[in-house]
Design an enzyme around this catalytic site. Structure first.
Site, PDB file in Angstrom:
ATOM      1  N   LEU A  38       2.649  -0.729   2.981  1.00 48.83           N
ATOM      2  CA  LEU A  38       1.280  -1.206   2.861  1.00 48.83           C
ATOM      3  C   LEU A  38       1.256  -2.705   3.103  1.00 48.83           C
ATOM      4  O   LEU A  38       2.124  -3.434   2.620  1.00 48.83           O
ATOM      5  CB  LEU A  38       0.740  -0.899   1.464  1.00 48.83           C
ATOM      6  CG  LEU A  38      -0.716  -1.308   1.237  1.00 48.83           C
ATOM      7  CD1 LEU A  38      -1.657  -0.442   2.065  1.00 48.83           C
ATOM      8  CD2 LEU A  38      -1.061  -1.214  -0.242  1.00 48.83           C
ATOM      9  N   TYR A  53      -8.878   3.772  -0.158  1.00 52.65           N
ATOM     10  CA  TYR A  53      -9.309   3.063  -1.364  1.00 52.65           C
ATOM     11  C   TYR A  53      -8.836   1.617  -1.326  1.00 52.65           C
ATOM     12  O   TYR A  53      -7.982   1.231  -0.526  1.00 52.65           O
ATOM     13  CB  TYR A  53      -8.808   3.770  -2.619  1.00 52.65           C
ATOM     14  CG  TYR A  53      -7.368   3.496  -2.994  1.00 52.65           C
ATOM     15  CD1 TYR A  53      -7.049   2.636  -4.044  1.00 52.65           C
ATOM     16  CD2 TYR A  53      -6.316   4.114  -2.316  1.00 52.65           C
ATOM     17  CE1 TYR A  53      -5.734   2.396  -4.401  1.00 52.65           C
ATOM     18  CE2 TYR A  53      -5.003   3.880  -2.668  1.00 52.65           C
ATOM     19  CZ  TYR A  53      -4.714   3.023  -3.717  1.00 52.65           C
ATOM     20  OH  TYR A  53      -3.401   2.784  -4.062  1.00 52.65           O
ATOM     21  N   GLU A 105       9.270  -0.135  -0.037  1.00 53.94           N
ATOM     22  CA  GLU A 105       8.429  -0.810  -1.029  1.00 53.94           C
ATOM     23  C   GLU A 105       8.509  -0.047  -2.336  1.00 53.94           C
ATOM     24  O   GLU A 105       9.213   0.963  -2.443  1.00 53.94           O
ATOM     25  CB  GLU A 105       6.985  -0.898  -0.547  1.00 53.94           C
ATOM     26  CG  GLU A 105       6.362   0.445  -0.188  1.00 53.94           C
ATOM     27  CD  GLU A 105       5.009   0.295   0.502  1.00 53.94           C
ATOM     28  OE1 GLU A 105       4.380  -0.763   0.395  1.00 53.94           O
ATOM     29  OE2 GLU A 105       4.588   1.270   1.153  1.00 53.94           O
TER      30      GLU A 105
END
Length: 284
Positions: free
Chosen positions: A204, A32, A179
């Protein structure tokens, strides 16, 4: 009622359906993207497309439509839903096929879904007061660089933060922050250096991260891309996160301990202002 896009059709959200055999539902076999909308325009859209192609390639999923088509779909949803400020979510799965761990035939049609969220992005009370964050062990798979739809562990971590009176969690592996649950994490040292984890399969590759670091470069701020230990957070002057939905979002507390003076720091506030200005200027 929102209009959404499903496999070539614009539909009221109550009429939108995908197959129970869709591999996104059965295996989280999909990716996504989420793109920020400001002033009815798309922010960093080319970078989101680039990351989408990278994620699809890593999972060996062919793009369902062209990049020009994706831009047209995004703009159509903005118009039809009258989105001035908010987000557009895009999901691509490998499609519907009989349940099997092996991939279906490459000719299987992919599933493409897009939907909008109207959301106050700029006037965010959390950004005004700063986030309270906890640390939690990072138990995700080791391909966090692929933006897949398998978000259960980040969801569990976010719920753990909520149960402890915090806004979010920073994930920790081997004593070092990777993260946040849905954002990249940063500290600012007492000499003004911005520290954030370097790109790898552990995090990411944030689109907003890239843009904000470019803003930091333009402001001639010093940046170190390296892992930072949990112990370094308490010694930091300030901290913040970046994401498409949060922009630059200050952090003022970690595991109950105050960061800096307990207020959003000047570097985070300056980067937020510059990033918003840049986004307005470059949105398409």
């Amino acid at each position: 009622m929102r209009t959404v896009y499903v496999n070539g059709s614009y539909l009221p959200e109550t009429e939108a359906h995908v197959s129970i055999f869709d591999r996104g539902f059965l295996f989280a076999d999909g990716v996504y993207e989420v793109t920020l909308v400001l002033g009815g325009k798309l922010v960093d859209f080319a970078a989101h497309l680039h990351r989408l192609h990278r994620s699809l390639n890593e999972l060996r999923i062919a793009p369902p439509v062209s990049d020009d088509d994706l831009l047209d779909i995004h703009r159509a949803l903005i118009r039809q839903n009258q989105i001035d400020e908010g987000l557009i979510y895009l999901q691509v799965t490998r499609g519907a096929a009989d349940r099997d761990f092996l991939f279906p035939d490459a000719a299987t049609p992919r599933t493409l879904v897009l939907f909008t969220q109207k959301k106050a992005i700029l006037n965010n009370p959390v950004a005004e007061r700063g986030q309270r964050v906890i640390t939690i062990e990072d138990l995700r798979w080791r391909r966090c660089d692929i933006k897949t739809v398998q978000l259960l562990y980040p969801s569990l971590a976010k719920m753990e933060a909520k149960s402890r009176g915090a806004d979010d969690a920073w994930l920790v592996r081997d004593g070092f922050v990777t993260e946040g649950t849905s954002n990249n994490a940063y500290i600012v040292t007492r000499n003004g250096t911005i520290v954030t984890r370097d790109l790898s399969t552990d995090i990411l590759h944030g689109v907003t991260r890239h843009s904000v670091l470019q803003c930091a470069h333009d402001l001639q701020l010093k940046v170190e891309e390296r892992p930072f230990a949990v112990g370094e957070i308490g010694e930091a002057a300030e901290a913040f996160t970046t994401s498409s939905s949060g922009l630059v979002n200050p952090v003022v507390e970690i595991d109950g301990a105050t960061i800096g003076d307990g207020n959003p720091g000047p570097i985070a506030k300056r980067l937020r202002h510059i990033y918003i200005q840049r986004s307005r200027d470059t949105a398409i």
